[in-house]
Design a protein around this motif. Structure first.
Motif, PDB file in Angstrom:
ATOM      1  N   UNK A  71       0.830  -1.205   0.000  1.00 52.64           N
ATOM      2  CA  UNK A  71       0.000   0.000   0.000  1.00 52.64           C
ATOM      3  C   UNK A  71       0.864   1.255   0.000  1.00 52.64           C
ATOM      4  N   UNK A  72       1.913   1.254   0.809  1.00 54.41           N
ATOM      5  CA  UNK A  72       2.804   2.420   0.871  1.00 54.41           C
ATOM      6  C   UNK A  72       3.578   2.608  -0.424  1.00 54.41           C
ATOM      7  N   UNK A  73       3.707   1.566  -1.212  1.00 56.81           N
ATOM      8  CA  UNK A  73       4.364   1.667  -2.512  1.00 56.81           C
ATOM      9  C   UNK A  73       3.516   2.446  -3.506  1.00 56.81           C
ATOM     10  N   UNK A  74       2.197   2.457  -3.271  1.00 58.22           N
ATOM     11  CA  UNK A  74       1.292   3.159  -4.168  1.00 58.22           C
ATOM     12  C   UNK A  74       0.344   2.240  -4.899  1.00 58.22           C
ATOM     13  N   UNK A  75       0.291   0.963  -4.479  1.00 60.55           N
ATOM     14  CA  UNK A  75      -0.610   0.004  -5.107  1.00 60.55           C
ATOM     15  C   UNK A  75      -2.004   0.109  -4.501  1.00 60.55           C
ATOM     16  N   UNK A  76      -3.030  -0.226  -5.300  1.00 60.21           N
ATOM     17  CA  UNK A  76      -4.395  -0.229  -4.785  1.00 60.21           C
ATOM     18  C   UNK A  76      -5.005  -1.632  -4.724  1.00 60.21           C
ATOM     19  N   UNK A  77      -4.242  -2.632  -5.199  1.00 56.32           N
ATOM     20  CA  UNK A  77      -4.768  -3.987  -5.326  1.00 56.32           C
ATOM     21  C   UNK A  77      -3.656  -4.989  -5.027  1.00 56.32           C
ATOM     22  N   UNK A  78      -4.034  -6.166  -4.503  1.00 58.30           N
ATOM     23  CA  UNK A  78      -3.120  -7.293  -4.383  1.00 58.30           C
ATOM     24  C   UNK A  78      -3.579  -8.378  -5.342  1.00 58.30           C
ATOM     25  N   UNK A  79      -2.625  -9.026  -5.972  1.00 54.20           N
ATOM     26  CA  UNK A  79      -2.927 -10.103  -6.907  1.00 54.20           C
ATOM     27  C   UNK A  79      -2.294 -11.375  -6.357  1.00 54.20           C
ATOM     28  N   UNK A 118      -7.953 -12.528  -7.705  1.00 50.39           N
ATOM     29  CA  UNK A 118      -7.717 -13.932  -7.364  1.00 50.39           C
ATOM     30  C   UNK A 118      -7.442 -14.735  -8.633  1.00 50.39           C
ATOM     31  N   UNK A 119      -6.401 -15.545  -8.558  1.00 48.71           N
ATOM     32  CA  UNK A 119      -6.036 -16.402  -9.695  1.00 48.71           C
ATOM     33  C   UNK A 119      -6.030 -17.863  -9.210  1.00 48.71           C
ATOM     34  N   UNK A 120      -7.187 -18.535  -9.297  1.00 49.97           N
ATOM     35  CA  UNK A 120      -7.325 -19.863  -8.687  1.00 49.97           C
ATOM     36  C   UNK A 120      -6.882 -21.019  -9.555  1.00 49.97           C
ATOM     37  N   UNK A 121      -6.341 -20.743 -10.722  1.00 49.85           N
ATOM     38  CA  UNK A 121      -5.835 -21.820 -11.562  1.00 49.85           C
ATOM     39  C   UNK A 121      -6.953 -22.537 -12.310  1.00 49.85           C
ATOM     40  N   UNK A 122      -6.917 -23.882 -12.242  1.00 47.55           N
ATOM     41  CA  UNK A 122      -6.254 -24.750 -11.266  1.00 47.55           C
ATOM     42  C   UNK A 122      -4.730 -24.825 -11.394  1.00 47.55           C
ATOM     43  N   UNK A 123      -4.204 -24.496 -12.572  1.00 45.01           N
ATOM     44  CA  UNK A 123      -2.761 -24.442 -12.772  1.00 45.01           C
ATOM     45  C   UNK A 123      -2.308 -23.002 -12.569  1.00 45.01           C
ATOM     46  N   UNK A 175     -19.796  -7.179  -0.616  1.00 45.78           N
ATOM     47  CA  UNK A 175     -19.206  -6.510   0.533  1.00 45.78           C
ATOM     48  C   UNK A 175     -17.751  -6.833   0.777  1.00 45.78           C
ATOM     49  N   UNK A 176     -17.155  -7.620  -0.120  1.00 47.47           N
ATOM     50  CA  UNK A 176     -15.746  -7.958   0.022  1.00 47.47           C
ATOM     51  C   UNK A 176     -14.866  -7.053  -0.815  1.00 47.47           C
ATOM     52  N   UNK A 177     -13.686  -7.538  -1.166  1.00 41.65           N
ATOM     53  CA  UNK A 177     -12.734  -6.716  -1.908  1.00 41.65           C
ATOM     54  C   UNK A 177     -12.161  -7.406  -3.140  1.00 41.65           C
ATOM     55  N   UNK A 178     -12.704  -8.563  -3.528  1.00 38.67           N
ATOM     56  CA  UNK A 178     -12.252  -9.248  -4.745  1.00 38.67           C
ATOM     57  C   UNK A 178     -12.910  -8.604  -5.946  1.00 38.67           C
ATOM     58  N   UNK A 179     -12.088  -8.106  -6.877  1.00 37.35           N
ATOM     59  CA  UNK A 179     -12.629  -7.364  -8.024  1.00 37.35           C
ATOM     60  C   UNK A 179     -12.512  -8.118  -9.347  1.00 37.35           C
ATOM     61  N   UNK A 180     -11.634  -9.127  -9.422  1.00 36.92           N
ATOM     62  CA  UNK A 180     -11.481  -9.902 -10.640  1.00 36.92           C
ATOM     63  C   UNK A 180     -11.041 -11.317 -10.282  1.00 36.92           C
ATOM     64  N   UNK A 181     -11.376 -12.267 -11.160  1.00 33.05           N
ATOM     65  CA  UNK A 181     -10.970 -13.655 -10.969  1.00 33.05           C
ATOM     66  C   UNK A 181     -10.471 -14.201 -12.311  1.00 33.05           C
ATOM     67  N   UNK A 182      -9.344 -14.888 -12.274  1.00 34.65           N
ATOM     68  CA  UNK A 182      -8.724 -15.398 -13.498  1.00 34.65           C
ATOM     69  C   UNK A 182      -9.196 -16.816 -13.808  1.00 34.65           C
ATOM     70  N   UNK A 183      -9.246 -17.123 -15.086  1.00 29.21           N
ATOM     71  CA  UNK A 183      -9.588 -18.456 -15.571  1.00 29.21           C
ATOM     72  C   UNK A 183      -8.334 -19.110 -16.124  1.00 29.21           C
TER      73      UNK A 183
END
Length: 779
Positions: A71-79, A118-123, A175-183
């Motif tokens: 966050x202090x680096x200036x990012x708004x999201x975690x991947x 979130x990047x749940x894969x499966x791979x 009400x959470x903070x997940x904004x995208x999910x990878x396939x």
């Protein structure tokens, strides 16, 4: 973009000053969607500035400090990835507790105003064991991973449902903070199978991820192979890449889509026996500025790499090369969570793109660092004197068939007759020691293609033959993820034209679990010659982070207070193991070392700084022997040509196909007028016009390879990584040659070449000639 991905829920979110997110305790329903040329957060344009971090590579007590550093680096999201094999280590038994509690990690990010991708894969790849796929899938002999194989897909569906139970309710619209999910993940680098990717998409949706945009990531060279109409498309590339070129095709196909680099590689990962990898900070910052000025979102892979604790490190193939335990990655936040010069250069840039009138928060303090006095008094348990009960098998089988996932495995037989000649092991996965009646005969290293051991003298009938094999990490990329461990096929003795298979084996499982290594018969004593476990107690008046110095040890693993810390290997480049202070105790602590080779001195001390760049590999760094020169005077080129200027793959078809096993590219000049030649990736086209398998390729000659400033050897042209490359040294003049042994004879119809990804395409070859032969060239 014709089919906009829209999330129709609406509500108001009180935006935080920097991240645009509120850390209010009560749930606030929001929207995130794909708009025209931009992402939309509650209907307002948003550029995603994501920091890739991996929860299992960070001790759970340190999660918050790492999140605040991002966050202090200036990012708004975690991947972040979800590591299937971490959560389902045994089939049907799921664990999302402690350091595996991914939902807790996401909630902690939300507490501090950070969104999550979130990047749940499966791979997942991630330089992680088997790319995140569970080892027990390989117990099914004919399984086809990352395909519509019924059993594989059945297990994927079960896993993804469990992930959904953990995370689906954390989507932003709930009400959470997940904004995208990878396939899936970079499937274009594995194959072309839209039906499979479509099935994974449907499984992700069935798991509950229906409220946020779904996306797929690939490289600019292959993203169209499996691109689905209803998914967002993103591309991955490294520092220095030509940003305009990377997005060119995507903008042509979807001119109104938001653009995102889903992996912008800040550094690179380390392999055992290769130089420590670094990437230039200024080049990284310049690339991010270029993207921000174009309104392009990004995820910085890695912002903090951390540590691949225990046995979770993966490997690349071809040629087989296992990953170090340190996943420092030369990232802005170091392995131990320290802010680096690279961090502050990027922070200075991102401050300029923060909302007007806001200032980035100060980075959190680093954790204390301590020295640990040398530990020299050990109890020892020789491995061969502490074997578990064996299993019996007539023929050799890989580790998985004995219900073992990781660690080492011992194959033992008693010779039924005198044998002489060559002991051939088909195949060693991955590092083996061969003993006759307890005496070491030799070692075999898969990295060097060593599967045969000449017997210096005959072995008599009745000799006890032991083959101790260490599994060093399953391949995490491309087709080689079907990477069974131990001995995969058979053991035979070859004498002349006769091959005799050895049978009737006892098999001893040696897993890497603390419960197993701690339950040995330890006795006070000195270091022993050969494989052994070492245990010691050490006292601390205070705790803190430290780095365990393993320079005097051979090869193995370390456990401290029950935590599996990772691997060590004398060859380097990593010589220390990161020891988080949160896993140490005031008072008495325990350390266990398994050294498969044996130490020169049984000593461990804790340093205040890591050693990640001390390479002691004795093997040659280059593919040219002293005094060796390729002789092409009597050879006839099968093709001559000129490469076009610019980035991207170039394909060449021969006028007449030619058969051969040895392929030589002779580079005659470049476009810059200097001495440099460079190639990122290379394919040889077979009779059907498609690339032949690179699984068994070997570089048999390269006239020049740059090893001073990086790992730029010629084998990088087929390592399946577009951001690594072969480069010649700057003081060696043209022409430059590279000779590839294709592994067997092919009907060759042409080739493909990928230059480096930078805007000015350094080292781009202009004129060239190609030679193909059934036998090797003369030198």
């Amino acid at each position: 973009m014709k089919n906009l991905l829209s999330i129709g829920l609406s509500a108001l979110l009180a935006l935080g000053a920097v991240t645009g997110f509120s850390s209010c305790a009560e749930k606030q329903i929001s929207t995130f969607e794909v708009g025209k040329g931009t992402f939309l957060l509650n209907g307002e344009p948003m550029v995603v500035k994501a920091a890739e971090v991996h929860y299992p590579r960070i001790p759970e007590p340190y999660w918050e400090q790492r999140i605040l550093s991002c966050k202090a680096l200036g990012m708004n999201t975690l991947c972040l990835y979800v590591f299937w094999n971490l959560h389902e280590q045994e089939e049907g038994k799921f664990d999302f507790s402690g350091n595996k509690d991914i939902a807790a990690f996401c909630r902690l990010a939300q507490k501090h105003g950070m969104y999550v991708i979130v990047r749940p894969g499966p791979y997942v790849c991630a330089e992680w064991e088997m790319g995140g796929l569970p080892w027990w899938l390989l117990k099914k002999q004919d399984i086809q991973l990352r395909s519509l194989d019924p059993y594989y897909m059945e297990r994927v569906k079960i896993f993804m449902k469990e992930v959904g139970k953990q995370l689906a309710d954390l989507q932003i619209s709930r009400g959470g903070n997940i904004i995208m999910v990878q396939v899936e993940n970079e499937f274009g680098s594995y194959g072309t199978d839209k039906a499979y990717v479509s099935a994974i998409r449907d499984i992700v949706k069935e798991a509950g991820f229906t409220d946020v945009p779904l996306f797929q990531c690939d490289w600019s060279s292959n993203f169209t192979n499996n691109a689905l109409d209803d998914l967002l498309w993103t591309v991955n590339f490294g520092t220095g890449a030509n940003i305009e070129e990377q997005f060119k095709k995507l903008k042509e196909l979807r001119p109104e889509t938001p653009l995102m680099c889903s992996e912008f590689w800040s550094g690179w990962f380390d392999h055992w026996g290769r130089k420590h990898e670094t990437r230039d900070a200024a080049t990284m910052v310049s690339g991010i500025k270029d993207m921000l000025d174009r309104n392009i979102s990004f995820s910085l892979y890695m912002t903090h790499g951390g540590t691949t604790f225990g046995w979770w490190g993966g490997a690349n193939n071809p040629a087989y090369s296992a990953m170090c335990s340190s996943y420092d990655y030369d990232a802005p936040i170091s392995e131990a969570g320290w802010t680096t010069p690279k961090y502050f250069q990027l922070r200075e840039l991102l401050q300029q793109y923060a909302p007007e009138g806001t200032t980035l928060p100060e980075p959190p303090a680093a954790f204390p660092v301590i020295e640990v006095p040398a530990i020299t008094k050990w109890e020892v348990a020789p491995l061969f004197g502490n074997l578990p009960e064996p299993k019996q098998t007539e023929t050799i089988k890989p580790m998985e068939q004995f219900d073992q996932g990781w660690g080492s495995i011992l194959y033992r037989t008693t010779l039924k007759e005198n044998v002489s000649g060559v002991l051939h092991i088909d195949e060693v996965h991955d590092w083996a020691q061969v003993f006759a009646d307890g005496k070491l005969l030799g070692r075999l290293d898969r990295r060097h293609g060593e599967f045969s051991l000449p017997l210096k003298s005959a072995l008599k009938k009745g000799t006890q033959l032991d083959i101790l094999v260490e599994a060093m990490g399953r391949v995490n990329f491309d087709k080689s993820i079907h990477d069974r461990k131990g001995i995969t096929n058979k053991v035979e003795v070859i004498s002349g034209d006769k091959a005799t298979e050895l049978t009737d084996w006892k098999v001893y499982n040696l897993p890497p679990f603390y419960e197993f290594v701690s339950a040995k018969k330890y006795q006070s004593g000195n270091a022993v010659d050969g494989p052994a476990y070492y245990r010691a107690k050490f006292h601390l008046d205070k705790t803190g982070d430290t780095f365990l110095d393993m320079q005097t040890w051979g090869k193995g693993m370390v456990w401290v207070n029950g935590h599996a810390m990772g691997r060590f290997w004398e060859i380097g480049p990593q010589q220390t193991l990161y020891m988080p202070g949160c896993w140490l105790k005031e008072g008495e602590n325990e350390i266990i070392v398994l050294d498969l080779k044996g130490p020169s001195e049984a000593k461990v001390e804790g340093l205040t700084k890591p050693i990640l760049d001390m390479l002691r590999e004795k093997a040659p760094e280059t593919h040219r022997q002293d005094g060796q020169n390729l002789n092409l005077k009597s050879e006839t080129a099968v093709h001559k040509g000129t490469f076009a200027q610019g980035n991207g793959w170039q394909e060449v078809k021969f006028d007449t196909p030619v058969s051969g096993r040895y392929f030589c590219l002779n580079a005659l000049s470049n476009y810059e007028g200097n001495n440099i030649a460079s190639i990122a990736e290379f394919d040889v086209l077979g009779a059907d016009g498609k690339p032949v398998s690179r699984e068994n390729w070997k570089i048999v000659y390269a006239d020049s390879e740059e090893t001073r400033s990086g790992n730029r050897t010629a084998d990088k042209i087929f390592d399946l990584q577009e951001s690594t490359f072969w480069q010649t040294v700057d003081n060696t003049a043209y022409p430059h040659q590279v000779v590839i042994d294709l592994g067997k004879e092919y009907r060759v119809t042409g080739f493909r070449m990928l230059p480096r990804a930078e805007k000015n395409v350094p080292g781009l070859i202009r004129d060239y000639a190609v030679y193909v032969k059934k036998d090797n060239f003369k030198y």
